[in-house]
Design a protein around this motif. Structure first.
Motif, PDB file in Angstrom:
ATOM      1  N   ILE A 183       6.900  -0.268   8.299  1.00  0.00           N
ATOM      2  CA  ILE A 183       7.836   0.690   7.722  1.00  0.00           C
ATOM      3  C   ILE A 183       9.031   0.015   7.046  1.00  0.00           C
ATOM      4  O   ILE A 183       9.625   0.560   6.118  1.00  0.00           O
ATOM      5  N   ASN A 184       9.378  -1.189   7.493  1.00  0.00           N
ATOM      6  CA  ASN A 184      10.542  -1.892   6.941  1.00  0.00           C
ATOM      7  C   ASN A 184      10.160  -3.087   6.073  1.00  0.00           C
ATOM      8  O   ASN A 184      10.934  -4.027   5.919  1.00  0.00           O
ATOM      9  N   THR A 185       8.951  -3.029   5.508  1.00  0.00           N
ATOM     10  CA  THR A 185       8.490  -4.086   4.597  1.00  0.00           C
ATOM     11  C   THR A 185       7.922  -3.442   3.330  1.00  0.00           C
ATOM     12  O   THR A 185       6.720  -3.542   3.062  1.00  0.00           O
ATOM     13  N   PRO A 186       8.737  -2.797   2.542  1.00  0.00           N
ATOM     14  CA  PRO A 186       8.264  -1.980   1.418  1.00  0.00           C
ATOM     15  C   PRO A 186       7.666  -2.760   0.262  1.00  0.00           C
ATOM     16  O   PRO A 186       6.988  -2.173  -0.584  1.00  0.00           O
ATOM     17  N   ALA A 187       7.900  -4.069   0.190  1.00  0.00           N
ATOM     18  CA  ALA A 187       7.422  -4.854  -0.951  1.00  0.00           C
ATOM     19  C   ALA A 187       6.037  -5.455  -0.724  1.00  0.00           C
ATOM     20  O   ALA A 187       5.522  -6.171  -1.594  1.00  0.00           O
ATOM     21  N   LEU A 188       5.411  -5.151   0.403  1.00  0.00           N
ATOM     22  CA  LEU A 188       4.122  -5.760   0.717  1.00  0.00           C
ATOM     23  C   LEU A 188       3.061  -5.459  -0.339  1.00  0.00           C
ATOM     24  O   LEU A 188       2.872  -4.314  -0.745  1.00  0.00           O
ATOM     25  N   LYS A 189       2.346  -6.519  -0.724  1.00  0.00           N
ATOM     26  CA  LYS A 189       1.216  -6.401  -1.641  1.00  0.00           C
ATOM     27  C   LYS A 189      -0.103  -6.701  -0.946  1.00  0.00           C
ATOM     28  O   LYS A 189      -1.136  -6.130  -1.289  1.00  0.00           O
ATOM     29  N   GLU A 190      -0.071  -7.614   0.032  1.00  0.00           N
ATOM     30  CA  GLU A 190      -1.292  -8.011   0.729  1.00  0.00           C
ATOM     31  C   GLU A 190      -1.022  -8.090   2.220  1.00  0.00           C
ATOM     32  O   GLU A 190      -0.065  -8.731   2.652  1.00  0.00           O
TER      33      GLU A 190
END
Length: 376
Positions: free
Chosen positions: A221-228
């Motif tokens: 929930i607190n890692t909005p930039a995740l791509k992989e």
């Protein structure tokens, strides 16, 4: 200064001789002056001209002197970027001693410690005031990274790579301090609890092959930039609805080799396009309608090596209509009327992996549509 006075006195004596003996001494004066000049220059610079003929004295700059950091090695490239390799360090104390020195330039691109059985704890302060952009401490005996051990690089680090160690303790609560962190990988360790991560920059996360057993719905929930996201083989058996909600850049989700038995509505939510979802090698036997969302044309969902016996139209037809490709190989499919909607529509059939078979080994692409037209 004393040497300068002595040489000056010699020069005065020679001049006096010239005044007494005439022009024959001119050559002697010239030679003496040259000798005095050279002596003064050597005294000031510490180097003769013949030293210069062999090239300038070599230095390790920008790296520290090699002897002072042995057995660590520092190399630099044409742009003076420095790389530190301490794979041969013999103890935690030795590492701290090396890093506590005052280096000419304390900003390094990377620190590599690989295949080292001597470093078990990376202690707070062990890296001195030096900064690094990348940490690659892998394939060793590391068990703990203390809080503060990496604090000197909070503003510079982009990659934390701690794969293939014995880590049980890591300063997860400090991840938010790494303001430029893009990659965090701690694959194949002994991390027992899924960490709470906070980062506005983290794009790549790999916590695969750790004995976690479960994962909270708030994990990302607190890692909005995740791509992989790679959470392969961590023992999870459930994907709560909304676990991946709010990640518009998420394009790769690796969940293979877990203990998933079913997928509930809203279990997998993607949003980036060019997406790949790996759910292979679980125990999935039931998939609810609307389990997947955010998938578009050209995306792939890998469900091979599970326990699916039916391919329910309500579940899979919406994905195929969006152009998603599905891989159902190595499932015990009964191939009854539940797949008539696939067999009777070549366009839909083209979005199912061509090597998908029924439980009897017959390829779905080879099934006779006439059977399904008559019986279903």
């Amino acid at each position: 200064m004393a040497l300068f006075h002595t040489l000056f006195c010699i020069l005065l004596v020679v001049l006096c001789c010239v005044s007494l003996n005439g022009g024959d001494a001119v050559g002697a004066v010239s030679d003496a002056a040259a000798d005095v000049g050279e002596a003064i220059r050597v005294n000031a610079t510490g180097r003769h001209d013949d030293d210069k003929a062999g090239g300038d004295v070599e230095t390790n700059l920008p790296c520290p002197e090699a002897e002072s950091i042995s057995p660590c090695l520092c190399t630099s490239d044409g742009s003076y970027t420095m790389y530190m390799d301490c794979s041969a360090v013999e103890s935690e104390k030795q590492l701290a001693s090396i890093m506590s020195q005052k280096f000419p330039f304390p900003g390094f691109y990377s620190l590599v410690i690989k295949n080292n059985d001597n470093l078990k704890v990376l202690r707070s302060g062990a890296l001195g005031v030096n900064t690094f952009q990348e940490f690659h401490i892998t394939d060793g005996a590391l068990q703990e990274v203390e809080v503060g051990a990496l604090s000197g690089s909070y503003s510079t680090t982009t990659i934390l790579d701690f794969n293939n160690n014995y880590i049980t303790s890591f300063p997860w609560e400090r991840i938010s301090s790494f303001i430029s962190l893009e990659t965090l990988s701690a694959r194949s360790n002994f991390i027992a609890l899924f960490p709470t991560l906070v980062s506005n920059s983290l794009a790549y996360l790999d916590l695969s092959n750790n004995p976690m057993g479960s994962m909270p719905v708030t994990a990302f929930i607190n890692t909005p930039a995740l791509k992989e996201i790679y959470i392969r083989e961590i023992g999870i058996y459930n994907l709560p609805s909304g676990t991946f909600f709010g990640h518009p850049h998420l394009s790769t989700l690796q969940l293979s080799f877990n203990n998933l038995g079913q997928l509930t509505e809203g279990a997998v939510q993607m949003g980036a396009g060019k997406t790949k979802v790996y759910l292979n090698n679980n125990m999935i036997s039931n998939v609810a309608a609307n389990s997947f969302s955010g998938l578009i044309s050209g995306d792939f969902v890998y469900l091979y090596s599970n326990e699916l016996t039916e391919l329910v139209e309500e579940v899979w037809q919406p994905l195929i209509m969006f152009g998603v490709y599905l891989d159902f190989r190595f499932n015990p499919l009964t191939c009854g009327c539940d797949i008539a909607w696939i067999v009777l529509n070549p366009s839909i059939l083209s979005h199912i992996d061509s090597d998908t078979t029924c439980s009897n080994g017959q390829f779905i692409v080879d099934l006779d549509p006439a059977i399904y037209e008559k019986e279903c």
